[in-house]
Design an enzyme around this catalytic site. Structure first.
Site, PDB file in Angstrom:
ATOM      1  NE  ARG A  95      -1.119   2.255   2.922  1.00 12.53           N
ATOM      2  CZ  ARG A  95      -0.149   3.035   3.383  1.00 12.53           C
ATOM      3  NH1 ARG A  95       0.388   3.986   2.639  1.00 12.53           N
ATOM      4  NH2 ARG A  95       0.307   2.876   4.617  1.00 12.53           N
TER       5      ARG A  95
ATOM      6  CG  PHE B  14       6.219  12.828  -2.812  1.00 11.80           C
ATOM      7  CD1 PHE B  14       5.605  13.721  -3.685  1.00 11.80           C
ATOM      8  CD2 PHE B  14       6.304  13.174  -1.474  1.00 11.80           C
ATOM      9  CE1 PHE B  14       5.089  14.935  -3.236  1.00 11.80           C
ATOM     10  CE2 PHE B  14       5.794  14.383  -1.011  1.00 11.80           C
ATOM     11  CZ  PHE B  14       5.183  15.269  -1.901  1.00 11.80           C
ATOM     12  N   GLY B  15       9.989  12.870  -3.305  1.00 11.39           N
ATOM     13  CA  GLY B  15      11.106  13.237  -2.431  1.00 11.39           C
ATOM     14  C   GLY B  15      10.937  14.610  -1.811  1.00 11.39           C
TER      15      GLY B  15
ATOM     16  CB  THR C 145      11.361  13.628   4.247  1.00 12.20           C
ATOM     17  OG1 THR C 145       9.937  13.585   4.325  1.00 12.20           O
ATOM     18  CG2 THR C 145      11.957  13.611   5.640  1.00 12.20           C
TER      19      THR C 145
ATOM     20  CB  ILE D  54      12.787   8.900  -0.581  1.00 12.48           C
ATOM     21  CG1 ILE D  54      13.268  10.290  -0.116  1.00 12.48           C
ATOM     22  CG2 ILE D  54      11.925   8.984  -1.838  1.00 12.48           C
ATOM     23  CD1 ILE D  54      12.188  11.206   0.441  1.00 12.48           C
TER      24      ILE D  54
ATOM     25  NE  ARG E 114      -4.220 -19.756  24.417  1.00 11.80           N
ATOM     26  CZ  ARG E 114      -3.213 -20.583  24.656  1.00 11.80           C
ATOM     27  NH1 ARG E 114      -2.956 -21.590  23.839  1.00 11.80           N
ATOM     28  NH2 ARG E 114      -2.450 -20.416  25.714  1.00 11.80           N
TER      29      ARG E 114
ATOM     30  CD  GLU F 266       1.599  10.395   2.359  1.00 15.43           C
ATOM     31  OE1 GLU F 266       0.677  11.181   2.099  1.00 15.43           O
ATOM     32  OE2 GLU F 266       1.960   9.465   1.632  1.00 15.43           O
ATOM     33  N   GLY F 267       2.538  13.597   7.500  1.00 20.03           N
ATOM     34  CA  GLY F 267       1.980  14.385   8.601  1.00 20.03           C
ATOM     35  C   GLY F 267       1.864  13.513   9.833  1.00 20.03           C
TER      36      GLY F 267
ATOM     37  NE  ARG G 266      -3.947  24.148   9.223  1.00 22.28           N
ATOM     38  CZ  ARG G 266      -2.868  23.857   8.494  1.00 22.28           C
ATOM     39  NH1 ARG G 266      -2.996  23.600   7.203  1.00 22.28           N
ATOM     40  NH2 ARG G 266      -1.687  23.792   9.041  1.00 22.28           N
TER      41      ARG G 266
HETATM   42  C1  LIG Z   1       8.602   4.258   6.346  1.00 17.95           C
HETATM   43  C2  LIG Z   1       8.654   5.706   5.979  1.00 17.95           C
HETATM   44  C3  LIG Z   1       8.439   6.080   4.659  1.00 17.95           C
HETATM   45  C4  LIG Z   1       8.506   7.427   4.286  1.00 17.95           C
HETATM   46  N1  LIG Z   1       8.329   7.774   2.962  1.00 17.95           N
HETATM   47  C5  LIG Z   1       8.518   9.079   2.579  1.00 17.95           C
HETATM   48  C6  LIG Z   1       8.458   9.440   1.192  1.00 17.95           C
HETATM   49  O1  LIG Z   1       8.193   8.604   0.312  1.00 17.95           O
HETATM   50  N2  LIG Z   1       8.707  10.726   0.850  1.00 17.95           N
HETATM   51  C7  LIG Z   1       8.998  11.690   1.774  1.00 17.95           C
HETATM   52  O2  LIG Z   1       9.206  12.840   1.390  1.00 17.95           O
HETATM   53  N3  LIG Z   1       9.056  11.380   3.116  1.00 17.95           N
HETATM   54  C8  LIG Z   1       8.820  10.099   3.517  1.00 17.95           C
HETATM   55  N4  LIG Z   1       8.889   9.752   4.863  1.00 17.95           N
HETATM   56  C9  LIG Z   1       9.274  10.784   5.830  1.00 17.95           C
HETATM   57  C10 LIG Z   1       8.101  11.291   6.664  1.00 17.95           C
HETATM   58  O3  LIG Z   1       7.179  11.979   5.866  1.00 17.95           O
HETATM   59  C11 LIG Z   1       8.673  12.155   7.807  1.00 17.95           C
HETATM   60  O4  LIG Z   1       9.335  11.247   8.652  1.00 17.95           O
HETATM   61  C12 LIG Z   1       7.591  12.910   8.558  1.00 17.95           C
HETATM   62  O5  LIG Z   1       7.155  13.998   7.798  1.00 17.95           O
HETATM   63  C13 LIG Z   1       8.058  13.436   9.931  1.00 17.95           C
HETATM   64  O6  LIG Z   1       9.270  14.093   9.828  1.00 17.95           O
HETATM   65  P1  LIG Z   1      10.483  13.724  10.826  1.00 17.95           P
HETATM   66  O7  LIG Z   1      10.631  12.248  10.817  1.00 17.95           O
HETATM   67  O8  LIG Z   1      11.644  14.547  10.384  1.00 17.95           O
HETATM   68  O9  LIG Z   1       9.991  14.172  12.256  1.00 17.95           O
HETATM   69  P2  LIG Z   1      10.069  15.651  12.886  1.00 17.95           P
HETATM   70  O10 LIG Z   1       9.386  16.607  11.980  1.00 17.95           O
HETATM   71  O11 LIG Z   1      11.469  15.927  13.252  1.00 17.95           O
HETATM   72  O12 LIG Z   1       9.213  15.434  14.193  1.00 17.95           O
HETATM   73  C14 LIG Z   1       9.722  14.786  15.369  1.00 17.95           C
HETATM   74  C15 LIG Z   1       8.628  14.787  16.419  1.00 17.95           C
HETATM   75  O13 LIG Z   1       8.293  16.132  16.774  1.00 17.95           O
HETATM   76  C16 LIG Z   1       6.902  16.356  16.571  1.00 17.95           C
HETATM   77  N5  LIG Z   1       6.678  17.702  16.068  1.00 17.95           N
HETATM   78  C17 LIG Z   1       7.288  18.325  15.027  1.00 17.95           C
HETATM   79  N6  LIG Z   1       6.817  19.567  14.880  1.00 17.95           N
HETATM   80  C18 LIG Z   1       5.861  19.741  15.822  1.00 17.95           C
HETATM   81  C19 LIG Z   1       4.975  20.804  16.168  1.00 17.95           C
HETATM   82  N7  LIG Z   1       4.958  21.944  15.494  1.00 17.95           N
HETATM   83  N8  LIG Z   1       4.156  20.632  17.231  1.00 17.95           N
HETATM   84  C20 LIG Z   1       4.122  19.454  17.905  1.00 17.95           C
HETATM   85  N9  LIG Z   1       4.914  18.413  17.619  1.00 17.95           N
HETATM   86  C21 LIG Z   1       5.762  18.549  16.592  1.00 17.95           C
HETATM   87  C22 LIG Z   1       6.481  15.325  15.515  1.00 17.95           C
HETATM   88  O14 LIG Z   1       5.083  15.080  15.541  1.00 17.95           O
HETATM   89  C23 LIG Z   1       7.316  14.133  15.939  1.00 17.95           C
HETATM   90  O15 LIG Z   1       6.704  13.483  17.008  1.00 17.95           O
HETATM   91  C24 LIG Z   1       8.779   8.414   5.275  1.00 17.95           C
HETATM   92  C25 LIG Z   1       8.944   8.033   6.606  1.00 17.95           C
HETATM   93  C26 LIG Z   1       8.890   6.696   6.960  1.00 17.95           C
HETATM   94  C27 LIG Z   1       9.079   6.325   8.403  1.00 17.95           C
END
Ligand SMILES: Cc1cc2nc3c(=O)[nH]c(=O)nc-3n(C[C@H](O)[C@H](O)[C@H](O)COP(=O)(O)OP(=O)(O)OC[C@H]3O[C@@H](n4cnc5c(N)ncnc54)[C@H](O)[C@@H]3O)c2cc1C
Length: 396
Positions: A84, A123-124, A126, A157, A268, A363-364, A381
């Protein structure tokens, strides 16, 4: 709104389910243990026409509606989150973004082969220092003649080593902050491009996730998606579609948790009766059922809004947040219901639990969606009209 399914949608669900049962279920524990993305499965999914499920026929797709994409995601994640996730990035984040923002030439060159499943899109967005805070990205693109020269790095990614085309976001003018980000269609074969998978992932082990590197990578100006400076808007619009697929997949994961838990409850016994007769076990099943039904309604409402060509950022965010949280809880409860046996790979529930975590982050994150919903309620917002809209369904 009518949440009844058409005959075509019921047929799609049946076909995907049969595919998952025959082609994914028998092998998934092994693929998960070994790690890595099985490209043969992708080819089979593409041969069934799934890669263009909600893409207009003129662009190589099947021309089905957006809720058909939800059905595909739901049924695939019942098998495993990795497949998925692949569909989420290929269709939700890439192809649908091309549908919304691409010009005719870009659609012909990139969307058609992706919809036919001949090429894979990803999609790149992060970066190591920019996840939730997209504007903290460092990748930049400098115009040089008929090209842009990209330098930078992306991380986490999906399909990093597998995709042929990537939507990549980079600053063309850092001084303008969000308004200085632009979107580019990048081909893997471009000199200066390289990728590397991340090893030792907690979940979605049957998937491919990792880093992208751009070193003086020349991208033709014709591959700029939308206008210079529209990249942030494009990324957010892409997430409206990606999040929809993630939410739909979470519904499928809850479905998997329910199926496995009900089976185990009947098999069970403790204290002389089936564990399903214990009220505290029933509580966990009832919560799963509630999460499943509520998430499903939120997903199909968002899909219906997409069909009508309505902006659905708020509704999709709610669906994604709630469905992923419910799925994470359902997986935890499914594991609990299996007792010690949940701890072994004899049953799929440990994999469900590991897989359920990333969708709460990508994705958020849960926190970002919580903030979004609070801000909508408070009036901080508001969704404004965007320049390009995703075509409503039926496609014209
Ligand atoms: C398996 C996997 C696949 C992925 N695939 C893709 C992909 O295809 N393309 C892509 O671009 N990215 C991808 N990602 C990346 C993903 O979108 C990011 O990990 C995600 O956006 C969160 O960013 P971060 O990990 O840097 O966390 P951070 O942004 O550093 O956040 C760390 C923590 O702080 C909290 N936080 C941050 N800001 C705030 C705020 N303002 N208020 C309260 N809490 C906050 C967050 O909720 C989190 O708990 C993937 C990630 C995973 C794990």
């Amino acid at each position: 709104m009518d949440f009844g399914f058409t005959e075509e949608q019921n047929m799609l669900r049946k076909t995907v389910r049969q595919f998952v049962d025959a082609e994914i279920m028998p092998h998934i524990q092994k693929w998960d243990a070994e790690g890595g993305f099985d490209q043969a499965i992708w080819k089979k999914l593409a041969d069934l026409g799934f890669m263009g499920v909600c893409v207009p026929e003129q662009y190589g797709g099947s021309g089905m509606d957006y809720n058909s994409l939800a059905i595909l995601c739901e049924e695939l994640e019942r098998g495993d989150t990795a497949f998925r996730t692949a569909v989420s990035v290929h269709i939700g984040l890439n192809s649908m973004t091309l549908m919304q923002w691409g010009n005719e030439e870009q659609k012909k060159k990139y969307l058609i082969p992706q919809a036919k499943g001949k090429k894979i899109g990803a999609f790149g967005l992060t970066e190591p220092g920019a996840g939730s805070d997209v504007a903290a990205m460092m990748t930049n693109a400098v115009r040089d003649g008929d090209d842009y020269v990209l330098n930078g790095q992306k991380t986490w990614i999906s399909l990093c080593d597998v995709a042929d085309h990537f939507l990549v976001f980079a600053y063309t003018d850092k001084t303008k902050k969000h308004h200085g980000i632009s979107a580019f269609i990048v081909e893997r074969t471009t000199p200066g491009f390289s990728s590397k998978a991340i090893k030792g992932k907690y979940g979605i082990r049957a998937g491919n996730t990792g880093e992208l590197f751009f070193e003086d990578m020349r991208v033709p100006a014709a591959n700029l998606l939308g206008q210079e400076g529209e990249g942030f808007k494009i990324a957010m619009a892409a997430l409206d579609n990606g999040r929809f697929t993630v939410a739909a997949g979470a519904v499928g994961l809850i479905m998997g948790c329910l199926e496995e838990s009900v089976k185990y409850c009947h098999a069970r016994e403790t204290f002389g009766k089936s564990i399903g007769k214990h009220q505290l076990v029933q509580q966990m099943l009832a919560n799963m059922e509630a999460g499943y039904q509520m998430s499903r309604l939120l997903v199909y409402r968002a899909g219906e809004m997409k069909n009508k060509g309505l902006r659905n950022t708020r509704e999709t965010s709610l669906a994604k947040w709630q469905a992923c949280d419910f799925a994470n809880k359902a997986a935890d409860d499914a594991f609990q219901i299996h007792g010690a046996y949940g701890y072994s790979d004899e049953y799929p529930v440990a994999r469900f639990l590991r897989n359920s975590k990333a969708p709460v982050i990508y994705e958020g994150t849960r926190e970002i969606h919580t903030i979004m919903q609070a801000e909508y309620v408070l009036g901080y917002r508001e969704d404004k009209k965007v320049g390009s809209v995703l075509p409503g369904w039926p496609f014209g």
